[in-house]
Design an enzyme around this catalytic site. Structure first.
Site, short mmCIF file in Angstrom:
data_model
loop_
_atom_site.label_atom_id
_atom_site.label_comp_id
_atom_site.label_asym_id
_atom_site.label_seq_id
_atom_site.Cartn_x
_atom_site.Cartn_y
_atom_site.Cartn_z
CG ASP A 203 -9.38 6.01 -0.91
OD1 ASP A 203 -9.75 7.09 -1.42
OD2 ASP A 203 -9.99 4.94 -1.07
NE ARG A 204 -7.28 4.13 5.42
CZ ARG A 204 -8.23 4.17 6.36
NH1 ARG A 204 -8.33 5.24 7.12
NH2 ARG A 204 -9.06 3.18 6.52
CG HIS B 43 -3.30 3.79 1.76
ND1 HIS B 43 -4.60 3.82 1.28
CD2 HIS B 43 -3.17 2.59 2.39
CE1 HIS B 43 -5.22 2.69 1.61
NE2 HIS B 43 -4.38 1.93 2.28
CG ASN C 132 -9.23 -2.69 0.56
OD1 ASN C 132 -8.00 -2.62 0.51
ND2 ASN C 132 -9.91 -2.18 1.57
CG HIS C 133 -8.57 1.89 0.10
ND1 HIS C 133 -9.27 2.94 0.63
CD2 HIS C 133 -8.34 1.03 1.13
CE1 HIS C 133 -9.45 2.75 1.93
NE2 HIS C 133 -8.90 1.58 2.25
CG ASP D 262 -1.76 -1.19 1.43
OD1 ASP D 262 -1.33 -2.28 1.04
OD2 ASP D 262 -2.85 -1.04 1.98
CG HIS E 136 -5.96 -5.79 3.03
ND1 HIS E 136 -6.72 -4.69 2.68
CD2 HIS E 136 -6.84 -6.68 3.58
CE1 HIS E 136 -7.99 -4.92 2.98
NE2 HIS E 136 -8.08 -6.12 3.54
CG ASP F 102 -5.41 -0.46 -0.51
OD1 ASP F 102 -6.24 -0.80 -1.37
OD2 ASP F 102 -5.57 -0.65 0.71
NE ARG G 7 -8.90 -5.94 6.57
CZ ARG G 7 -8.03 -4.93 6.47
NH1 ARG G 7 -8.47 -3.70 6.32
NH2 ARG G 7 -6.73 -5.15 6.52
CG HIS H 124 -4.83 -5.21 -1.61
ND1 HIS H 124 -3.80 -4.30 -1.44
CD2 HIS H 124 -5.78 -4.88 -0.69
CE1 HIS H 124 -4.11 -3.46 -0.47
NE2 HIS H 124 -5.31 -3.78 -0.01
#
Length: 375
Positions: free
Chosen positions: A150-151, A120, A179-180, A118, A305, A147, A278, A228
């Site tokens: 995001d964030r 991110h 997943n993002h 990730d 992840h 990923d 989650r 991922h």
């Protein structure tokens, strides 16, 4: 509702059912190709780049000169022209759409492949990876394991730089979906808002279409499966099942099925399988990993992840490896980042690195307000 029109509970349930029906109808429309593409009507050929644009121009093919200029523009808080944004996303969408659901690659003699987890939206830490491990080249491939966005508040910069390298080196630079790279996460955790703020809503929609075209896994040298999230709720799933999965039929992963599990599951220390912390997917134990690797002739599964304080973790008797490449995640977790170098001998060479300074923009700067409480 007909029997008790004033029943508040019935009203609520009726409303929720309506949402589900509409959502299912929308998903069916996507499956049969009824939903128009956000790229429809984009006339890039006649989209003018203003004479006072002070960046390197991009013609039909990606160049190192353009990437170098883009890297510096992004470091200085500048953008690239919207024509080039669309050009890069659409070119990469076509490239990855035509790749298999599980890309299969080998590392040639004298070559190297760097596997990253990730990122991110942590653009300046991405540049640090390239500084430490070396820039992508025809002999130095990269695999980014989902990923990208995001964030972190430089998600458009991260995605565009990764896409530009994919455009330049399509056969040695690889991108797995995370997943993002999905609509619901992008709406909640900032990527949609960032696209709208820096470019436009249409840019987000074109990005979304490109995300749904990304491969879900990469097989390195028939030894390492890189995906991922992790493994599956069914022991009978094989590499052939991944190969046969038609990811283009279902754009978003949903709440169940093979695609969802590839993007969302996590390892656990206990044998067997357990519920996910989650709320989506599940957790798998060392016995599950052992059986999967033995049945498919693999040495290990490499996944991402999850934050790891040292940037990576080897568990499940060496058969499950987590790599996470966003150090000091969200400016609040004092974790290191990591990446893995793989040579032609297929030995794994782990490298840890620290976060680097970035301009004073907080993580989740463009996120939905409801997500800020989840930080």
């Amino acid at each position: 509702m007909k029997k008790n029109p004033n029943d508040a509970k019935a009203k609520l349930q009726f409303s929720e059912c309506n949402k589900v029906v509409k959502r299912d109808a929308f998903l069916k429309a996507i499956e049969v190709g009824d939903a128009p593409s956000a790229a429809e009507g984009l006339d890039l050929e006649h989209m003018a780049v203003e004479a006072d644009y002070d960046g390197v121009r991009l013609e039909k093919e990606m160049t190192l000169e353009f990437i170098d200029d883009m890297v510096e523009r992004f470091k200085n808080g500048k953008k690239i022209h919207r024509k080039y944004v669309y050009q890069i996303i659409l070119a990469v969408k076509d490239l990855v759409y035509n790749e298999p659901t599980m890309v299969e690659t080998f590392v040639k003699e004298g070559h190297k492949l760097t596997v990253c987890g990730d990122t991110h939206g942590q653009y300046f830490d991405l540049l640090e990876i390239f500084r430490l491990s070396g820039r992508p080249s025809p002999t130095h491939g990269y695999l980014f394991n989902g990923d990208f966005v995001d964030r972190g508040s430089w998600s458009t910069e991260v995605a565009l730089l990764l896409y530009a390298y994919k455009m330049l080196y399509p056969t040695t630079f690889f991108l797995n979906r995370g997943n993002h790279e999905t609509d619901d996460m992008n709406r909640m955790y900032g990527f949609e808002g960032e696209c709208k703020h820096k470019y436009s809503e249409r840019v987000f929609k074109v990005f979304s279409e490109s995300f749904s075209a990304l491969p879900l896994a990469t097989l390195i040298g028939e030894k390492y499966l890189v995906l991922h999230g992790g493994l599956f709720s069914d022991d009978d799933i094989s590499l052939d099942d991944i190969r046969k999965l038609n990811r283009h039929k279902q754009r978003q992963p949903g709440q169940s099925g093979l695609m969802m599990e590839m993007l969302w599951t996590d390892p656990q220390k206990e044998p067997g399988r357990g519920p996910s912390k989650r709320g989506v997917g599940m957790q798998f134990g060392p016995d599950v990993t052992k059986r999967f690797c033995e049945r498919n002739g693999l040495e290990a599964v490499i996944r991402s992840h999850e934050v790891r304080m040292e940037g990576y973790e080897v568990e499940h008797d060496g058969r499950c490896i987590t790599v996470f490449s966003a150090p000091r995640y969200c400016d609040s977790t004092e974790n290191k980042g990591a990446y893995i170098n793989v040579g032609s001998d297929y030995k794994l060479d782990f490298h840890k690195f620290e976060a680097v300074p970035h301009p004073p923009i907080k993580p989740m700067a463009y996120a939905a307000s409801s997500a800020l409480g989840m930080m």
